[in-house]
Design a protein around this motif. Structure first.
Motif, PDB file in Angstrom:
ATOM      1  N   PRO A 195       0.811  -1.232   0.000  1.00 12.99           N
ATOM      2  CA  PRO A 195       0.000   0.000   0.000  1.00 12.99           C
ATOM      3  C   PRO A 195       0.840   1.276   0.000  1.00 12.99           C
ATOM      4  O   PRO A 195       0.328   2.344  -0.343  1.00 12.99           O
ATOM      5  CB  PRO A 195      -0.812  -0.128   1.296  1.00 12.99           C
ATOM      6  N   GLN A 196       2.119   1.195   0.387  1.00  8.23           N
ATOM      7  CA  GLN A 196       2.977   2.379   0.412  1.00  8.23           C
ATOM      8  C   GLN A 196       3.852   2.509  -0.834  1.00  8.23           C
ATOM      9  O   GLN A 196       4.430   3.564  -1.069  1.00  8.23           O
ATOM     10  CB  GLN A 196       3.883   2.366   1.651  1.00  8.23           C
ATOM     11  N   GLY A 197       4.028   1.443  -1.605  1.00 10.04           N
ATOM     12  CA  GLY A 197       4.877   1.516  -2.790  1.00 10.04           C
ATOM     13  C   GLY A 197       5.639   0.221  -3.002  1.00 10.04           C
ATOM     14  O   GLY A 197       5.218  -0.860  -2.568  1.00 10.04           O
ATOM     15  N   TYR A 198       6.784   0.336  -3.660  1.00 12.15           N
ATOM     16  CA  TYR A 198       7.589  -0.839  -4.001  1.00 12.15           C
ATOM     17  C   TYR A 198       8.298  -1.391  -2.761  1.00 12.15           C
ATOM     18  O   TYR A 198       8.648  -0.653  -1.836  1.00 12.15           O
ATOM     19  CB  TYR A 198       8.632  -0.473  -5.054  1.00 12.15           C
ATOM     20  N   LEU A 199       8.517  -2.723  -2.795  1.00 13.26           N
ATOM     21  CA  LEU A 199       9.223  -3.423  -1.729  1.00 13.26           C
ATOM     22  C   LEU A 199      10.458  -4.107  -2.299  1.00 13.26           C
ATOM     23  O   LEU A 199      10.451  -4.573  -3.438  1.00 13.26           O
ATOM     24  CB  LEU A 199       8.326  -4.474  -1.055  1.00 13.26           C
ATOM     25  N   ASN A 200      11.499  -4.158  -1.471  1.00 16.29           N
ATOM     26  CA  ASN A 200      12.736  -4.856  -1.833  1.00 16.29           C
ATOM     27  C   ASN A 200      12.750  -6.207  -1.136  1.00 16.29           C
ATOM     28  O   ASN A 200      12.782  -6.277   0.098  1.00 16.29           O
ATOM     29  CB  ASN A 200      13.946  -4.017  -1.415  1.00 16.29           C
ATOM     30  N   TRP A 201      12.714  -7.290  -1.915  1.00 14.96           N
ATOM     31  CA  TRP A 201      12.661  -8.640  -1.345  1.00 14.96           C
ATOM     32  C   TRP A 201      14.066  -9.118  -1.020  1.00 14.96           C
ATOM     33  O   TRP A 201      14.948  -9.158  -1.879  1.00 14.96           O
ATOM     34  CB  TRP A 201      12.000  -9.597  -2.331  1.00 14.96           C
ATOM     35  N   GLN A 202      14.288  -9.471   0.252  1.00 11.38           N
ATOM     36  CA  GLN A 202      15.559 -10.017   0.720  1.00 11.38           C
ATOM     37  C   GLN A 202      15.441 -11.534   0.741  1.00 11.38           C
ATOM     38  O   GLN A 202      14.861 -12.110   1.671  1.00 11.38           O
ATOM     39  CB  GLN A 202      15.906  -9.481   2.115  1.00 11.38           C
ATOM     40  N   SER A 203      15.991 -12.195  -0.291  1.00 12.96           N
ATOM     41  CA  SER A 203      15.817 -13.646  -0.414  1.00 12.96           C
ATOM     42  C   SER A 203      16.555 -14.404   0.676  1.00 12.96           C
ATOM     43  O   SER A 203      16.137 -15.489   1.076  1.00 12.96           O
ATOM     44  CB  SER A 203      16.315 -14.109  -1.788  1.00 12.96           C
TER      45      SER A 203
END
Length: 449
Positions: A195-203
């Motif tokens: 809901p706030q924007g893009y997310l960075n996925w930490q695999s």
């Protein structure tokens, strides 16, 4: 002394050396006997040591013979194993056929998939596939049929899901470090939207972190829903799978750039603030003076509290003066008013000249810091030198930014002051000319009469 005594003394003297000689012989024989006993004891000890050494020597020889026999046996076994291994390798090569090439292709593909999975959003829902890929990469044997099936089925699933939108519930870590389960949307293999924007996925950590800097009109779940329901509604999507967003995070803001300038940047900012305050105040004063003088021109007979009014008051206070005296008085009044109009302009000019000099000072300081870092750590890593270079460039820019408006303000205010002085000089000349014409007009009137 009688002859008997002499005979007895002579006999004693003859017998005494013989007794002493017998004692010496006895002592010598006793010493020889002790030496023989000592030598016999040492010989017995040497003989015992020799027997012990011979026994140890025989034992070592027996051990050597046993080791030589075992080495021979192991050497024969090693040769047999080498021959057996060579025959098994030939048999494996013949039976495997092209499976060796297949194994190489599978491992190469698995390595590529494992590298891409670090930034892949599709692999979030495929933990089994990722585990199988890791097993194939780490294995030194042919993959099993189950692993091969899992590999190609997982690749097929990735291709299919890379073009789909999927709602997920993932742990999201906010800026305060608090992790919470949130509903997010996966856009194919391009990114995760919250809901706030893009997310960075930490695999590696299996968590999602919001990007610190979001682009303008960033895509959110609400905007994505509106785009789905509205036909033809465009949305902004990051095609680089987070690379551009990570670069946007590294872009410094204005506050970051100002902080890079250090103490010199703060001095330049203070200098600019002081100069602008002076310029605004003097500009307001000159505008007010200009407006009052224009009103005064409409009513010259009634002088008011303004530069032109004060000049006119000098003229009205001395109607009977001669032309030379009136001219000097008016010139004095104009000079006084000119000094009042130009008050603060010299300080403004000084600040405009100091700003680029301070910028140059920051440049030199930043370059000195850069060279010190190069001396300590070398020039292999540009990030180490970035601080000094940033300070050098930022202070230069700030110095120019401060000097340009201050110099422009000084030029404008100087023009206004010159315009006011011109008006005063023009009116003064007009008053002197009017005063000079009065006697001539009086004389002409008398002759006519």
């Amino acid at each position: 002394m009688s002859w008997k005594t002499l005979i007895a003394a002579a006999c004693f003297m003859a017998v005494a050396p013989l007794t002493h000689a017998d004692d010496l012989v006895g002592q010598t024989q006793q010493a020889q006997q002790q030496a023989r006993e000592h030598n016999q004891a040492r010989e017995a000890e040497f003989a015992m040591t020799e027997r012990e050494l011979r026994a140890k020597l025989n034992q070592l020889k027996a051990t050597r013979n046993a080791l030589e026999a075992e080495t021979e046996k192991l050497s024969d076994t090693f040769s047999d194993n080498e021959q057996q291994l060579a025959s098994l390798e030939d048999k494996l090569r013949l039976e495997s056929g092209s499976l060796g090439e297949l194994f190489g292709v599978v491992r190469q593909a698995s390595k590529t998939i494992q590298t891409d999975s670090a930034s892949s959003y599709v692999g979030i829902t495929q933990p089994t596939f990722n585990q199988t890929v890791s097993e194939i990469v780490a294995a030194d044997t042919l993959p099993s049929l189950k692993q091969l099936n899992t590999l190609w089925q997982g690749m097929l699933t990735q291709m299919q899901t890379s073009g789909e939108l999927q709602a997920l519930t993932l742990p999201v870590v906010d800026a305060q470090g608090v992790s919470s389960e949130q509903s997010v949307v996966r856009i194919g293999n391009l990114g995760l939207i919250s809901p706030q924007g893009y997310l960075n996925w930490q695999s590696d950590r299996k968590v999602a972190i919001p990007y610190r800097a979001q682009p303008d009109n960033t895509l959110t779940t609400s905007k994505l829903e509106q785009a789905i329901t509205s036909v033809g509604e465009p949305v902004l999507v990051d095609p680089s799978r987070g690379f551009l967003l990570s670069q946007l995070e590294k872009a410094p803001s204005l506050a970051d750039r100002f902080s890079q300038g250090g103490f010199v940047a703060k001095v330049i900012a203070a200098l600019l603030a002081v100069g602008l305050l002076i310029a605004l105040y003097r500009g307001a004063v000159l505008l007010s003076i200009h407006a009052k003088m224009h009103r005064q021109l409409k009513h010259p007979e009634s002088p008011e509290d303004n530069p032109l009014g004060r000049v006119l008051k000098v003229y009205h206070d001395a109607p009977q003066r001669d032309v030379e005296s009136l001219e000097l008085r008016l010139l004095e009044a104009v000079v006084d008013e000119q000094q009042g109009c130009e008050k603060g302009l010299s300080m403004l000019k000084l600040l405009a000249a100091l700003a680029p000099m301070l910028g140059l000072l920051g440049t030199v300081t930043g370059m000195i810091e850069t060279f010190q870092v190069i001396t300590q750590f070398g020039n292999g890593d540009p990030k180490v030198m970035a601080g000094g270079i940033s300070m050098a460039l930022v202070t230069t820019v700030l110095g120019l930014i401060a000097a340009i408006p201050l110099l422009l303000a000084h030029n404008i205010l100087s023009g206004q002051a010159d315009h006011i002085r011109g008006m005063l000089e023009k009116q003064s000349i007009s008053l002197v000319a009017e005063q000079a014409e009065q006697p001539a007009n009086t004389a002409a009137t008398g002759q006519a009469a």
